[in-house]
Design a protein around this motif. Structure first.
Motif, PDB file in Angstrom:
ATOM      1  N   ARG A 143     -26.100   0.477   2.656  1.00  0.00           N
ATOM      2  CA  ARG A 143     -25.034   1.106   1.879  1.00  0.00           C
ATOM      3  C   ARG A 143     -23.709   0.779   2.549  1.00  0.00           C
ATOM      4  NH1 ARG A 143     -27.573   7.229   1.095  1.00  0.00           N
ATOM      5  NH2 ARG A 143     -29.582   6.552   0.192  1.00  0.00           N
ATOM      6  N   VAL A 144     -22.824   0.176   1.774  1.00  0.00           N
ATOM      7  CA  VAL A 144     -21.514  -0.188   2.307  1.00  0.00           C
ATOM      8  C   VAL A 144     -20.440   0.404   1.415  1.00  0.00           C
ATOM      9  CG1 VAL A 144     -19.970  -2.043   3.004  1.00  0.00           C
ATOM     10  CG2 VAL A 144     -22.461  -2.370   3.164  1.00  0.00           C
ATOM     11  N   GLU A 145     -19.556   1.161   2.017  1.00  0.00           N
ATOM     12  CA  GLU A 145     -18.374   1.691   1.327  1.00  0.00           C
ATOM     13  C   GLU A 145     -17.151   1.091   1.998  1.00  0.00           C
ATOM     14  OE1 GLU A 145     -18.797   5.935   1.755  1.00  0.00           O
ATOM     15  OE2 GLU A 145     -19.738   6.074  -0.220  1.00  0.00           O
ATOM     16  N   HIS A 146     -16.333   0.429   1.213  1.00  0.00           N
ATOM     17  CA  HIS A 146     -15.105  -0.184   1.742  1.00  0.00           C
ATOM     18  C   HIS A 146     -14.000   0.072   0.726  1.00  0.00           C
ATOM     19  CE1 HIS A 146     -13.440  -3.694   4.320  1.00  0.00           C
ATOM     20  NE2 HIS A 146     -12.467  -2.904   3.920  1.00  0.00           N
ATOM     21  N   LEU A 147     -13.225   1.115   0.974  1.00  0.00           N
ATOM     22  CA  LEU A 147     -12.173   1.519   0.052  1.00  0.00           C
ATOM     23  C   LEU A 147     -10.839   1.548   0.782  1.00  0.00           C
ATOM     24  CD1 LEU A 147     -14.930   3.257  -0.802  1.00  0.00           C
ATOM     25  CD2 LEU A 147     -13.390   4.008  -2.605  1.00  0.00           C
ATOM     26  N   GLY A 148      -9.901   0.783   0.252  1.00  0.00           N
ATOM     27  CA  GLY A 148      -8.550   0.774   0.772  1.00  0.00           C
ATOM     28  C   GLY A 148      -7.578   1.311  -0.254  1.00  0.00           C
ATOM     29  N   SER A 149      -6.317   1.360   0.113  1.00  0.00           N
ATOM     30  CA  SER A 149      -5.272   1.873  -0.770  1.00  0.00           C
ATOM     31  C   SER A 149      -4.016   1.040  -0.560  1.00  0.00           C
ATOM     32  CB  SER A 149      -5.011   3.353  -0.472  1.00  0.00           C
ATOM     33  OG  SER A 149      -4.079   3.905  -1.374  1.00  0.00           O
ATOM     34  N   ILE A 150      -4.113  -0.261  -0.838  1.00  0.00           N
ATOM     35  CA  ILE A 150      -3.039  -1.173  -0.457  1.00  0.00           C
ATOM     36  C   ILE A 150      -1.820  -1.107  -1.368  1.00  0.00           C
ATOM     37  CG2 ILE A 150      -4.720  -2.751   0.572  1.00  0.00           C
ATOM     38  CD1 ILE A 150      -4.247  -4.638  -1.783  1.00  0.00           C
ATOM     39  N   SER A 155       1.472  -1.468   2.278  1.00  0.00           N
ATOM     40  CA  SER A 155       0.773  -2.620   2.832  1.00  0.00           C
ATOM     41  C   SER A 155       1.386  -3.913   2.300  1.00  0.00           C
ATOM     42  CB  SER A 155      -0.709  -2.576   2.451  1.00  0.00           C
ATOM     43  OG  SER A 155      -1.332  -3.826   2.689  1.00  0.00           O
ATOM     44  N   PRO A 156       1.580  -4.923   3.146  1.00  0.00           N
ATOM     45  CA  PRO A 156       2.111  -6.202   2.653  1.00  0.00           C
ATOM     46  C   PRO A 156       1.177  -6.870   1.659  1.00  0.00           C
ATOM     47  CG  PRO A 156       1.284  -6.422   4.903  1.00  0.00           C
ATOM     48  CD  PRO A 156       1.295  -4.963   4.594  1.00  0.00           C
ATOM     49  N   PHE A 157      -0.086  -6.506   1.684  1.00  0.00           N
ATOM     50  CA  PHE A 157      -1.049  -7.118   0.768  1.00  0.00           C
ATOM     51  C   PHE A 157      -0.961  -6.518  -0.637  1.00  0.00           C
ATOM     52  CE2 PHE A 157      -2.809  -7.396   5.065  1.00  0.00           C
ATOM     53  CZ  PHE A 157      -2.881  -8.777   5.179  1.00  0.00           C
ATOM     54  N   GLY A 158      -0.242  -5.408  -0.762  1.00  0.00           N
ATOM     55  CA  GLY A 158      -0.071  -4.792  -2.075  1.00  0.00           C
ATOM     56  C   GLY A 158       0.782  -5.609  -3.030  1.00  0.00           C
ATOM     57  N   GLU A 159       1.512  -6.591  -2.513  1.00  0.00           N
ATOM     58  CA  GLU A 159       2.334  -7.456  -3.360  1.00  0.00           C
ATOM     59  C   GLU A 159       1.592  -8.713  -3.804  1.00  0.00           C
ATOM     60  OE1 GLU A 159       5.304  -6.478  -4.442  1.00  0.00           O
ATOM     61  OE2 GLU A 159       4.846  -4.621  -3.346  1.00  0.00           O
ATOM     62  N   THR A 215     -19.797   0.112  -2.655  1.00  0.00           N
ATOM     63  CA  THR A 215     -18.700   0.841  -3.291  1.00  0.00           C
ATOM     64  C   THR A 215     -17.413   0.235  -2.750  1.00  0.00           C
ATOM     65  OG1 THR A 215     -20.021   2.864  -3.363  1.00  0.00           O
ATOM     66  CG2 THR A 215     -17.657   3.092  -3.719  1.00  0.00           C
ATOM     67  N   LEU A 216     -16.606  -0.342  -3.654  1.00  0.00           N
ATOM     68  CA  LEU A 216     -15.481  -1.173  -3.230  1.00  0.00           C
ATOM     69  C   LEU A 216     -14.219  -0.838  -4.013  1.00  0.00           C
ATOM     70  CD1 LEU A 216     -17.443  -4.550  -3.497  1.00  0.00           C
ATOM     71  CD2 LEU A 216     -17.092  -3.245  -1.390  1.00  0.00           C
ATOM     72  N   SER A 217     -13.094  -0.850  -3.334  1.00  0.00           N
ATOM     73  CA  SER A 217     -11.805  -0.697  -4.009  1.00  0.00           C
ATOM     74  C   SER A 217     -10.688  -1.038  -3.043  1.00  0.00           C
ATOM     75  CB  SER A 217     -11.613   0.737  -4.511  1.00  0.00           C
ATOM     76  OG  SER A 217     -10.351   0.883  -5.135  1.00  0.00           O
ATOM     77  N   VAL A 218      -9.571  -1.531  -3.588  1.00  0.00           N
ATOM     78  CA  VAL A 218      -8.340  -1.630  -2.805  1.00  0.00           C
ATOM     79  C   VAL A 218      -7.252  -0.769  -3.428  1.00  0.00           C
ATOM     80  CG1 VAL A 218      -8.777  -3.898  -1.797  1.00  0.00           C
ATOM     81  CG2 VAL A 218      -7.688  -3.744  -4.044  1.00  0.00           C
ATOM     82  N   ASP A 219      -7.638   0.039  -4.415  1.00  0.00           N
ATOM     83  CA  ASP A 219      -6.679   0.900  -5.120  1.00  0.00           C
ATOM     84  C   ASP A 219      -7.165   2.339  -5.125  1.00  0.00           C
ATOM     85  OD1 ASP A 219      -4.401   1.552  -6.551  1.00  0.00           O
ATOM     86  OD2 ASP A 219      -5.290   1.087  -8.508  1.00  0.00           O
ATOM     87  N   GLY A 220      -7.803   2.747  -4.029  1.00  0.00           N
ATOM     88  CA  GLY A 220      -8.315   4.101  -3.933  1.00  0.00           C
ATOM     89  C   GLY A 220      -7.203   5.107  -3.669  1.00  0.00           C
ATOM     90  N   ALA A 221      -7.485   6.366  -3.992  1.00  0.00           N
ATOM     91  CA  ALA A 221      -6.565   7.441  -3.619  1.00  0.00           C
ATOM     92  C   ALA A 221      -6.483   7.500  -2.100  1.00  0.00           C
ATOM     93  CB  ALA A 221      -7.054   8.765  -4.178  1.00  0.00           C
TER      94      ALA A 221
END
Length: 301
Positions: A143-150, A155-159, A215-221
């Motif tokens: 089970r892998v959960e990797h959630l970011g909020s870029i 975060s510079p990666f948000g652009e 479970t993956l996201s880069v737009d998590g709360a």
């Protein structure tokens, strides 16, 4: 080894250029970027030359380091490999499995070295954990959960346009797979669905019957940001350790591996062939999301 850098974005500034500049076995020759002004500024900062043409930089180096979106990276990587240059690529290698396989084939045919910048895999504690986990064996589930909020944290990666379009599946999904595949082996079929704000859930069946849940996201709360990987099986559950790392140090280890392979040493565990395997799984997950079907991964993907 003479290196050329392609790309001028956040990773190029944080990882690639500093590591290339500081590495004792590297001559940092030049920089190419889609924005010539940014390429000139980055090259000047690190004592390198700005190049206007891709083919000119490829022609002047032994290896290329690429910090560009996957669809921009892939044709440059293929051009460089066909010219006999070693490849240090970003993840994912490409968006299309066939393109990733083509790059891997070009590397193999010419006896080149390749490394893909799976950051966490280049941290020693992670390598030790995976080796111990493989040695124990008997694993039935991951089970892998990797959630970011870029997009909300500055975060510079948000652009990054491609991250906005492709989301966590393609951005952090490669890191999740880079932990799971060495332990549970090849994936044979997947199913997946995506919810609001880029929340992607995927189930992967491995050839040995084990199941991985992602479970993956880069737009998590902001309150949902988390990163965890756990294996379950006949032994006690094993949780991947928190890996503290600096981007330039991790990239320096990638350079070490590339130079060692080019000098006749073993291939990197995260070479372009492994990168192509990761791309195949990601593309199958994307297809499952789009079609609502279980998607098989054949030997030709």
């Amino acid at each position: 080894m003479r290196f050329g850098l392609f790309g001028t974005g956040p990773w190029a500034h944080l990882a690639h250029a500093p590591a290339l500049t500081d590495h004792q076995d590297v001559e940092f020759v030049g920089v190419w970027g889609r924005n010539p002004d940014k390429a000139a500024a980055l090259a000047s900062e690190h004592g390198a030359k700005a190049y206007a043409k891709i083919e000119d930089l490829i022609g002047d180096v032994d290896a290329v380091a690429i910090a560009l979106p996957p669809d921009v990276q892939a044709p440059i990587a293929l051009q460089a490999a066909r010219a006999g240059r070693h490849l240090l690529l970003d993840k994912p290698v490409a968006f299309e499995p066939a393109v990733a396989v083509e790059i891997a084939a070009a590397v193999e045919e010419r006896g080149l070295a390749s490394v893909v910048f799976f950051t966490r895999r280049l941290v020693p504690v992670t390598g030790e954990f995976l080796a111990e986990t493989v040695e124990l064996g008997g694993w039935r589930e991951a089970r892998v959960e990797h959630l970011g909020s870029i997009f909300t944290t500055g975060s510079p990666f948000g652009e990054s346009p491609w991250r906005k379009e492709k989301g966590g599946l393609w951005d952090v999904g490669p890191h999740a797979l880079a932990l799971v595949l060495p332990v549970l082996g090849p994936v044979t079929e997947v199913t997946a669905m995506a919810g609001p704000h880029d929340m992607t859930h995927a189930l992967l069946r491995h050839a040995n019957g084990a199941i991985t849940t992602l479970t993956l996201s880069v737009d998590g709360a902001p309150g949902s940001v988390r990163q965890e990987a756990i294996f379950f099986g006949e032994s006690e559950p094993r949780r991947a350790p928190d890996a503290q790392w600096r981007a330039d140090q991790a990239f320096g280890r990638a350079i070490d591996q590339l130079i060692a392979t080019a000098g006749g040493g073993p291939k990197s565990d995260v070479d372009v062939r492994f990168g192509a395997e990761v791309t195949a799984v990601l593309a199958a997950c994307q297809e499952a999301i789009t079609t609502g079907r279980v998607v098989a991964i054949g030997s030709d993907r």
